[in-house]
Enzyme design. Structure first.
Site, PDB file in Angstrom:
ATOM      1  N   HIS A  44       0.845  -1.192   0.000  1.00 50.21           N
ATOM      2  CA  HIS A  44       0.000   0.000   0.000  1.00 50.21           C
ATOM      3  C   HIS A  44       0.883   1.245   0.000  1.00 50.21           C
ATOM      4  CE1 HIS A  44      -4.054  -1.764   1.618  1.00 50.21           C
ATOM      5  NE2 HIS A  44      -3.595  -2.389   0.559  1.00 50.21           N
ATOM      6  N   PRO A  53      -5.271   0.307  18.547  1.00 51.38           N
ATOM      7  CA  PRO A  53      -5.041  -0.169  17.179  1.00 51.38           C
ATOM      8  C   PRO A  53      -5.017   0.932  16.127  1.00 51.38           C
ATOM      9  CG  PRO A  53      -7.272  -0.689  17.904  1.00 51.38           C
ATOM     10  CD  PRO A  53      -6.547  -0.160  19.101  1.00 51.38           C
ATOM     11  N   LYS A 112       0.035  -0.189  15.026  1.00 54.28           N
ATOM     12  CA  LYS A 112       1.388  -0.275  15.562  1.00 54.28           C
ATOM     13  C   LYS A 112       1.647  -1.503  16.429  1.00 54.28           C
ATOM     14  CE  LYS A 112       2.840   3.352  13.572  1.00 54.28           C
ATOM     15  NZ  LYS A 112       3.644   3.120  12.371  1.00 54.28           N
ATOM     16  N   TYR A 115       3.325   6.797  10.221  1.00 51.13           N
ATOM     17  CA  TYR A 115       2.492   5.663   9.831  1.00 51.13           C
ATOM     18  C   TYR A 115       3.322   4.537   9.221  1.00 51.13           C
ATOM     19  CZ  TYR A 115      -1.649   3.224   8.067  1.00 51.13           C
ATOM     20  OH  TYR A 115      -2.629   2.284   7.828  1.00 51.13           O
ATOM     21  N   TYR A 175      -9.721   5.632   7.266  1.00 52.59           N
ATOM     22  CA  TYR A 175     -10.023   5.972   8.654  1.00 52.59           C
ATOM     23  C   TYR A 175     -11.098   7.057   8.633  1.00 52.59           C
ATOM     24  CZ  TYR A 175      -5.657   3.569   9.889  1.00 52.59           C
ATOM     25  OH  TYR A 175      -4.656   2.639  10.055  1.00 52.59           O
TER      26      TYR A 175
END
Length: 402
Positions: free
Chosen positions: A75, A296, A300, A394, A204
């Site tokens: 991704h 979550p 991580k 990220y 998200y």
């Protein structure tokens, strides 16, 4: 009583314990894994599926990456839907080419189990009464029973990879450890289904109804989450109710693409931040969830455990292969630097994207907090400098060189 011996005893056959064992074996370091549940039970755990570049590289180093390379999905970015407006964070462009891999934790565990079995490395599943002894001495040991037989495992070091509820952390005297914890007033209701995902990348979602996450495991398997009160039970949520609520929280164009179906797995995960300091006591080393828990949000958990594994395996290699007997005593210091970094990022993401409707907080104070969060998130979504910070966090900070 049967006596056995190894160099490193690993408590827990989850992905962190198995990965550590695989890497140590590759360096010629003998290890035995002890797990309290069956292998089938371990594989039945449904967990995260986003792997940082560091973990991907570590799986290559452990020579267990073939199926991930064939079936995993790299991704280049992810999306944040902020009250129905979608923003894409191009992590590949913003971090100089680094990406993440979509590949389920269950599949990572399966690959590691098969590799360990192929190498003929010893693992004791379904072990009872596991206890650690003399961990602050030069002669630690582990006792356990299996199939009515009692065992004593003598070793040089013990790696506690047995999770938040395991015996390893509890073996450290309370006056020798400091624990920090923040429990969030909500959980994540997760559903796994054999349905095509609504998007190629994760979304998200920040909405007036609460947080949602549209994730994926493959082109034909989806993982979705909803923020729910901590008092909710799985039984409160039928499949129909879940899909109905998810549609209301997804961006309109994504909701129109949503394909629903029977859930394969459904569970509610509480959200907490937790750190135990130090992460070692004598010759016992805590790895992964035994030492720290992250919300979550930001994916991580497994990745942070992998950085612990990388640190410990390299330090143990110095002990056995370079004769540096003092190397392992740097473990906690090195590991905690990355732990606190990831804890802050996960806490920040959780605060940015979730609805904190706490009845114990004054309504004026809550509104002010929400405005602060909205202002900060607006910067990170609309400013390239803010996006670069988010992308760097990220994709994962590089492992420290040891």
């Amino acid at each position: 009583m049967q006596f056995i011996k190894t160099q490193v005893a690993i408590i827990g056959a989850g992905p962190s314990g198995l990965l550590l064992g695989q890497l140590l074996a590759k360096q010629g370091i003998d290890n035995i894994v002890i797990e309290r549940v069956s292998g089938e039970y371990v594989l039945g755990r449904i967990r995260a599926g986003i792997l940082e570049q560091g973990l991907v590289d570590l799986l290559h180093e452990a020579e267990v990456s073939q199926r991930m390379d064939e079936e995993g999905e790299p991704h280049d970015g992810f999306e944040i839907a902020y009250y129905d407006k979608r923003y894409r964070i191009d992590i590949k462009a913003l971090t100089g080419g680094r990406t993440v891999m979509c590949y389920g934790q269950t599949e990572v565990t399966r690959d590691l189990m098969e590799a360990r079995e192929k190498k003929g490395l010893l693992t004791y599943y379904s072990s009872n009464d596991v206890a650690l002894h003399n961990v602050d001495s030069n002669a630690p040991s582990v006792t356990f029973s299996q199939d009515g037989k009692e065992f004593t495992l003598k070793c040089d070091f013990i790696a506690g990879c047995d999770g938040f509820h395991g015996v390893s952390r509890k073996t450290i005297p309370e006056n020798k450890r400091n624990e920090f914890e923040r429990v969030f007033p909500f959980g994540w209701l997760g559903v796994l289904s054999d349905t095509p995902p609504v998007a190629e990348e994760l979304i998200y979602c920040k909405t007036e109804r609460g947080f949602a996450l549209a994730s994926r495991r493959s082109a034909v398997r989806s993982r979705y989450y909803l923020q729910v009160p901590s008092t909710d039970k799985v039984e409160d949520w039928s499949d129909a109710r879940f899909w109905d609520e998810l549609k209301k929280r997804l961006p309109t164009d994504a909701a129109e693409k949503l394909v629903t179906g029977a859930s394969i797995e459904k569970s509610i995960a509480p959200l907490r931040s937790f750190v135990c300091e130090p992460m070692q006591f004598g010759n016992l080393f805590l790895v992964g969830d035994a030492a720290h828990i992250v919300p979550p949000t930001g994916a991580k958990g497994l990745n942070l455990a992998a950085s612990d594994v990388s640190t410990l395996y390299r330090l143990l290699s110095k002990v056995y292969n370079d004769g540096d007997k003092e190397a392992v005593y740097r473990y906690s210091e090195i590991a905690l630097r990355r732990v606190w970094h990831a804890e802050r990022f996960s806490w920040w993401m959780s605060n940015m994207l979730h609805d904190f409707n706490d009845d114990n907080v004054d309504i004026t104070e809550r509104k002010m907090f929400d405005r602060f969060m909205q202002s900060e998130l607006s910067f990170f979504l609309n400013d390239e400098a803010g996006q670069k910070v988010m992308a760097t966090q990220y994709v994962g900070m590089p492992y420290e060189k040891i």
